[in-house]
Design a protein around this motif. Structure first.
Motif, PDB file in Angstrom:
ATOM      1  N   UNK A  38       0.826  -1.220   0.000  1.00  0.00           N
ATOM      2  CA  UNK A  38       0.000   0.000   0.000  1.00  0.00           C
ATOM      3  C   UNK A  38       0.850   1.256   0.000  1.00  0.00           C
ATOM      4  N   UNK A  39       1.973   1.222   0.713  1.00  0.00           N
ATOM      5  CA  UNK A  39       2.849   2.393   0.781  1.00  0.00           C
ATOM      6  C   UNK A  39       3.588   2.640  -0.527  1.00  0.00           C
ATOM      7  N   UNK A  40       3.584   1.648  -1.441  1.00  0.00           N
ATOM      8  CA  UNK A  40       4.283   1.810  -2.718  1.00  0.00           C
ATOM      9  C   UNK A  40       3.367   2.295  -3.846  1.00  0.00           C
ATOM     10  N   UNK A  41       2.064   2.343  -3.605  1.00  0.00           N
ATOM     11  CA  UNK A  41       1.130   2.741  -4.668  1.00  0.00           C
ATOM     12  C   UNK A  41       1.432   4.141  -5.193  1.00  0.00           C
ATOM     13  N   UNK A  42       1.720   5.158  -4.350  1.00  0.00           N
ATOM     14  CA  UNK A  42       2.046   6.484  -4.912  1.00  0.00           C
ATOM     15  C   UNK A  42       3.265   6.461  -5.829  1.00  0.00           C
ATOM     16  N   UNK A  43       4.309   5.718  -5.452  1.00  0.00           N
ATOM     17  CA  UNK A  43       5.499   5.645  -6.303  1.00  0.00           C
ATOM     18  C   UNK A  43       5.199   4.902  -7.601  1.00  0.00           C
ATOM     19  N   UNK A  44       4.393   3.835  -7.535  1.00  0.00           N
ATOM     20  CA  UNK A  44       4.019   3.097  -8.744  1.00  0.00           C
ATOM     21  C   UNK A  44       3.231   4.006  -9.683  1.00  0.00           C
ATOM     22  N   UNK A  45       2.287   4.777  -9.127  1.00  0.00           N
ATOM     23  CA  UNK A  45       1.490   5.689  -9.949  1.00  0.00           C
ATOM     24  C   UNK A  45       2.374   6.740 -10.611  1.00  0.00           C
ATOM     25  N   UNK A  46       3.336   7.261  -9.853  1.00  0.00           N
ATOM     26  CA  UNK A  46       4.236   8.273 -10.420  1.00  0.00           C
ATOM     27  C   UNK A  46       5.094   7.682 -11.537  1.00  0.00           C
ATOM     28  N   UNK A  47       5.559   6.454 -11.359  1.00  0.00           N
ATOM     29  CA  UNK A  47       6.412   5.828 -12.368  1.00  0.00           C
ATOM     30  C   UNK A  47       5.622   5.518 -13.646  1.00  0.00           C
ATOM     31  N   UNK A  48       4.399   5.023 -13.506  1.00  0.00           N
ATOM     32  CA  UNK A  48       3.576   4.762 -14.694  1.00  0.00           C
ATOM     33  C   UNK A  48       3.230   6.068 -15.394  1.00  0.00           C
ATOM     34  N   UNK A  49       2.921   7.108 -14.625  1.00  0.00           N
ATOM     35  CA  UNK A  49       2.595   8.413 -15.224  1.00  0.00           C
ATOM     36  C   UNK A  49       3.793   8.964 -15.992  1.00  0.00           C
TER      37      UNK A  49
END
Length: 406
Positions: free
Chosen positions: A313-324
């Motif tokens: 759950x704590x990695x979702x913001x970083x995953x979203x930023x990387x995909x964006x």
């Protein structure tokens, strides 16, 4: 086969202490039992003395278990049924009467049909006239009818001394509070409530703000579902809420969003998503939508995914930023923004090949791709989702935004 039980002789301490019967034979010999039977069943009291005594005890066994000793008896309470002196309009005994209603939640409103029998609600179903939901209703809406028959439901008003007070006394208290608030227009008074989409409550809030202009009306949800509106307000200057169209979406990316079960509007989303996944032939398989899911827990949405990536759950913001950042690179986005997004995802240990292929597939379907995040995700995730949908040409196609009151 008959069984005979012989109980040991009670000791001295047992004779002086409380007496407990251990069988129906023992209790049948007590004077209290004889008195009770003579009062409750005078016609059968004589059968206790003679050969029919055991037969009578067998007949009475069920009554003892249900009624117990010391109770008044097992007679069915008498009730009187009276016909209407003036028959109410549209109420016919045995014929159901239906009403249209809705169940408001924090972010959604479920249209319902209420079945009533003699003015009593008995069944709740979805309203089929609302096309997006197709007559569906979730388990909370269907079970809400039980609240009306909850024995713990408050039926009276209690005062400070926990004593019942009348309706007139309650009205007097409200009148005094109203007069006190109007003196200073509700200053130093705040109402803290949970969010609701109820139009009836919205009308009452308008009336309240008109009567007490200095009062504060605050809505709070501990799950943080308003982070989506906050992120869009920071980006666009307007308080917006996204509405997704899964029927037009060919490629979908869900970031910790269980949209087929628990997200606001899940009834309509799951129906539209399932319809887009239905194929009747091998030729239709090419037009079937494809679902990518990044999530921490295994959800129903994740179980339906074509490609699923597990992430904390704590990695979702970083995953979203990387995909964006990857999508913006493939769509000639702002280089400085891409740099900022990649910087925020530094140190993330994730399958980057999965993310690249996901972004490539989304970019290959402009106007037919959709990215969404769970309503409880932080504002940074919703900001990244907004940027991705803008780059994919989703706005006005697979997602649209509606303005809401601040």
């Amino acid at each position: 086969m008959k069984f005979k039980f012989t109980h040991p002789t009670p000791s001295a301490s047992e004779q002086t202490g409380p007496q407990y019967w251990r069988s129906l034979d023992e209790v049948a010999n007590t004077p209290g039992f004889h008195d009770w039977v003579s009062r409750e069943f005078p016609a059968g009291a004589a059968e206790l003395e003679g050969v029919n005594r055991r037969h009578f005890l067998k007949i009475m066994a069920a009554s003892f278990g249900l009624a117990g000793l010391g109770l008044s008896g097992c007679r069915q309470p008498q009730q009187k049924l009276l016909a209407y002196a003036k028959q109410p309009e549209r109420i016919v005994p045995g014929v159901a009467l239906y009403y249209a209603s809705s169940m408001p939640t924090a972010r959604d409103n479920i249209p319902l049909i209420i079945e009533t029998q003699s003015a009593r609600p008995t069944k709740i179903e979805g309203n089929a006239s609302y096309a997006p939901y197709g007559g569906a209703a979730n388990l909370f809406a269907q079970a809400s009818v039980l609240d009306l028959y909850d024995p713990s439901r408050a039926t009276v008003s209690l005062g400070k001394d926990k004593q019942t007070i009348s309706r007139a006394a309650v009205q007097d208290v409200l009148d005094r509070v109203n007069a006190k608030l109007k003196v200073n227009s509700g200053q130093h008074v705040a109402f803290l409530v949970e969010p609701s989409t109820s139009p009836t409550r919205a009308g009452l809030v308008d009336l309240l703000s008109h009567s007490y202009p200095q009062a504060i009306w605050a809505e709070y949800d501990p799950s943080g579902v308003d982070s989506q509106e906050n992120a869009l307000q920071d980006l666009t200057g307007k308080r917006l809420r996204p509405l997704y169209d899964f029927s037009k979406s060919k490629r979908i990316l869900a970031l910790d969003a269980n949209f087929v079960q628990s997200e606001p509007g899940a009834l309509g989303y799951s129906r539209a998503f399932s319809k887009a996944r239905k194929v009747d032939s091998a030729q239709d398989a090419a037009s079937m939508s494809r679902l990518y899911v990044v999530e921490s827990d295994f959800t129903i949405t994740g179980g339906m995914a074509d490609h699923r990536l597990r992430a904390a759950s704590s990695h979702i913001p970083a995953v979203a930023a990387l995909i964006a950042a990857t999508i913006l690179e493939q769509t000639s986005g702002d280089p400085s923004l891409i740099t900022e997004l990649r910087k925020s995802a530094q140190g993330l240990n994730v399958n980057e090949a999965w993310l690249r292929e996901c972004a490539k597939d989304l970019v290959a379907h402009p106007g037919e791709s959709l990215v969404m995040a769970g309503s409880d995700q932080p504002a940074a995730v919703h900001a990244a989702v907004y940027l991705m949908n803008q780059a994919l040409g989703a706005q006005g196609q697979t997602v649209r935004y509606i303005a809401i009151k601040p």
